[in-house]
Design a protein around this motif. Sequence first.
Motif, PDB file in Angstrom:
ATOM      1  N   CYS A  50      -1.375   7.675   4.787  1.00 52.02           N
ATOM      2  CA  CYS A  50      -1.433   7.706   3.213  1.00 52.02           C
ATOM      3  C   CYS A  50      -1.674   9.327   2.764  1.00 52.02           C
ATOM      4  O   CYS A  50      -1.048   9.714   1.885  1.00 52.02           O
ATOM      5  N   ALA A  51      -2.719   9.721   3.616  1.00 48.64           N
ATOM      6  CA  ALA A  51      -2.965  11.132   3.085  1.00 48.64           C
ATOM      7  C   ALA A  51      -1.667  12.177   3.538  1.00 48.64           C
ATOM      8  O   ALA A  51      -1.578  13.154   2.579  1.00 48.64           O
ATOM      9  N   LEU A  52      -1.091  12.041   4.567  1.00 49.81           N
ATOM     10  CA  LEU A  52       0.136  12.770   4.752  1.00 49.81           C
ATOM     11  C   LEU A  52       1.344  12.575   3.791  1.00 49.81           C
ATOM     12  O   LEU A  52       1.766  13.456   3.192  1.00 49.81           O
ATOM     13  N   LEU A  53       1.390  11.423   3.199  1.00 49.55           N
ATOM     14  CA  LEU A  53       2.366  10.830   2.142  1.00 49.55           C
ATOM     15  C   LEU A  53       2.000  11.937   1.061  1.00 49.55           C
ATOM     16  O   LEU A  53       2.729  12.542   0.351  1.00 49.55           O
ATOM     17  N   VAL A  54       0.697  11.780   0.431  1.00 50.36           N
ATOM     18  CA  VAL A  54       0.263  12.073  -0.793  1.00 50.36           C
ATOM     19  C   VAL A  54       0.120  13.806  -0.544  1.00 50.36           C
ATOM     20  O   VAL A  54       0.750  14.204  -1.692  1.00 50.36           O
ATOM     21  N   SER A  55      -0.382  14.151   0.608  1.00 52.64           N
ATOM     22  CA  SER A  55      -0.165  15.869   0.433  1.00 52.64           C
ATOM     23  C   SER A  55       1.270  16.208   0.548  1.00 52.64           C
ATOM     24  O   SER A  55       1.500  17.361  -0.220  1.00 52.64           O
ATOM     25  N   THR A  56       2.239  15.680   1.018  1.00 52.17           N
ATOM     26  CA  THR A  56       3.513  16.147   1.048  1.00 52.17           C
ATOM     27  C   THR A  56       4.243  16.152  -0.239  1.00 52.17           C
ATOM     28  O   THR A  56       4.930  16.939  -0.668  1.00 52.17           O
ATOM     29  N   ILE A  57       4.011  15.074  -1.060  1.00 48.77           N
ATOM     30  CA  ILE A  57       4.376  14.949  -2.499  1.00 48.77           C
ATOM     31  C   ILE A  57       3.869  15.985  -3.245  1.00 48.77           C
ATOM     32  O   ILE A  57       4.525  16.603  -3.983  1.00 48.77           O
ATOM     33  N   ALA A  58       2.601  16.102  -3.061  1.00 54.55           N
ATOM     34  CA  ALA A  58       1.761  17.284  -3.829  1.00 54.55           C
ATOM     35  C   ALA A  58       2.481  18.664  -3.752  1.00 54.55           C
ATOM     36  O   ALA A  58       2.593  19.462  -4.584  1.00 54.55           O
ATOM     37  N   ILE A  59       2.539  18.870  -2.352  1.00 51.59           N
ATOM     38  CA  ILE A  59       3.137  20.260  -2.023  1.00 51.59           C
ATOM     39  C   ILE A  59       4.582  20.460  -2.566  1.00 51.59           C
ATOM     40  O   ILE A  59       5.069  21.476  -3.066  1.00 51.59           O
ATOM     41  N   VAL A  60       5.658  19.517  -2.519  1.00 50.50           N
ATOM     42  CA  VAL A  60       6.557  19.433  -3.297  1.00 50.50           C
ATOM     43  C   VAL A  60       6.551  19.941  -4.485  1.00 50.50           C
ATOM     44  O   VAL A  60       7.329  20.626  -5.139  1.00 50.50           O
ATOM     45  N   LEU A  71       0.732  -1.184   0.041  1.00 43.88           N
ATOM     46  CA  LEU A  71      -0.030  -0.201   0.161  1.00 43.88           C
ATOM     47  C   LEU A  71       0.810   1.103   0.028  1.00 43.88           C
ATOM     48  O   LEU A  71       0.627   2.039  -0.621  1.00 43.88           O
ATOM     49  N   ALA A  72       1.811   1.219   0.942  1.00 40.54           N
ATOM     50  CA  ALA A  72       2.711   2.429   0.843  1.00 40.54           C
ATOM     51  C   ALA A  72       3.692   2.655  -0.278  1.00 40.54           C
ATOM     52  O   ALA A  72       3.525   3.933  -0.716  1.00 40.54           O
ATOM     53  N   ALA A  73       4.067   1.443  -1.197  1.00 34.94           N
ATOM     54  CA  ALA A  73       4.826   1.751  -2.337  1.00 34.94           C
ATOM     55  C   ALA A  73       3.698   2.164  -3.368  1.00 34.94           C
ATOM     56  O   ALA A  73       4.399   3.150  -4.206  1.00 34.94           O
ATOM     57  N   CYS A  74       2.672   1.682  -3.461  1.00 34.07           N
ATOM     58  CA  CYS A  74       1.655   2.024  -4.382  1.00 34.07           C
ATOM     59  C   CYS A  74       1.272   3.405  -4.279  1.00 34.07           C
ATOM     60  O   CYS A  74       1.111   4.230  -5.239  1.00 34.07           O
ATOM     61  N   THR A  75       1.103   3.775  -3.131  1.00 35.15           N
ATOM     62  CA  THR A  75       0.656   5.328  -2.870  1.00 35.15           C
ATOM     63  C   THR A  75       1.699   6.179  -3.477  1.00 35.15           C
ATOM     64  O   THR A  75       1.279   7.238  -4.054  1.00 35.15           O
ATOM     65  N   CYS A  76       2.914   5.731  -2.966  1.00 31.97           N
ATOM     66  CA  CYS A  76       4.008   6.696  -3.191  1.00 31.97           C
ATOM     67  C   CYS A  76       3.976   6.700  -4.906  1.00 31.97           C
ATOM     68  O   CYS A  76       4.426   7.843  -5.461  1.00 31.97           O
ATOM     69  N   ALA A  77       4.332   5.641  -5.577  1.00 37.84           N
ATOM     70  CA  ALA A  77       4.397   5.513  -6.826  1.00 37.84           C
ATOM     71  C   ALA A  77       3.348   6.071  -7.635  1.00 37.84           C
ATOM     72  O   ALA A  77       3.506   6.974  -8.484  1.00 37.84           O
TER      73      ALA A  77
END
Length: 333
Positions: free
Chosen positions: A239-249, A198-204
Amino acid sequence: MRHTEWLRRHGATAARILGVAAFYYGGAQLGLLQELVRGQVTPLWPPTGIALTALLLFGPRIWPGIALGAFLVNVSLGPSLSVVLAIVVGNTLGPLLSYRLLRRAGFRVELDRLRDAVALVFLGALTGMLVSAIIGSGVLVLSGALPTGNFWPTWAVWWTGDAMGVLVITPVLLLLAAARRPRWTGVRPLRLLEAALLAACTCAVTLLAVSSPMNLLYLVSPCLIWAAFRFQRAGAAPCALLVSTIAIVAAAGEWGPFAGHDLLTNMATLQAFNGITALTALLLSAVVTERRNTHEEIRRVCAQLAEALSRLDPGAAAEQWPPPRKQKPDGGG
């Protein structure tokens, strides 16, 4: 004896205040890495989530830690001491207002009910954070640090950044506060493998969505649904934190769908995406958790009824409760 108890009680409170100030300052330094307006307004302000979490866990007596942390952050950024103090007041009053509104709404830190998730979104994030955004933006304009025409863009970035801090950071911190030491012997290997997948798919998928010039941000939704249904808040919040962080960057670097647009357009796109991400994760995980808890409560009540029945009629102890449904006989032709 009384003096010792007084020192122990107030010493613990002082330690918590200093700890909140330290975490507030550290979270602010992380947030300022992606500043967008005048070196101090960011699309995600972690200190608001840290401050609200501290208030929910330790109570309003912890507010000096919030004020101290806000002062340490802004003293080197504000144009004058009076402006800094006004911003500190706003940064302190915002989380306090959110805390009061959530308490009046009967908010529970377990976030295991739909009403808790809705309260965090609309009372804790969107309503409470209006105070800090209005005071902060207003005082920067009144002091001449910002042109009058920049009030609304600055207010929009400030408000949404503070609100995103509550929506994204607070659920993760509340989850960590309630976490216990994992018992790896009771965890199935397939469960751990699914969590890693799940973590890998969310990040990718998120990296793909923010790297493409096409608008593919909606591709992240299945990962959030997967996290909420399979892991509830323990999966949805990170997962929401990971997604938001990537989007902000990506927005700060003007990648993919954020390339070639002005600040206001990118902020609208980014905060709409982050808001939908947080809403999906929070609300869906709360619904799934509430449904699971209701099912467990029904099973518990049925077990109690079966036990009571067995005491009244010992011969019925071996019978199944609740009894199976009777099959309807097939109708004759």
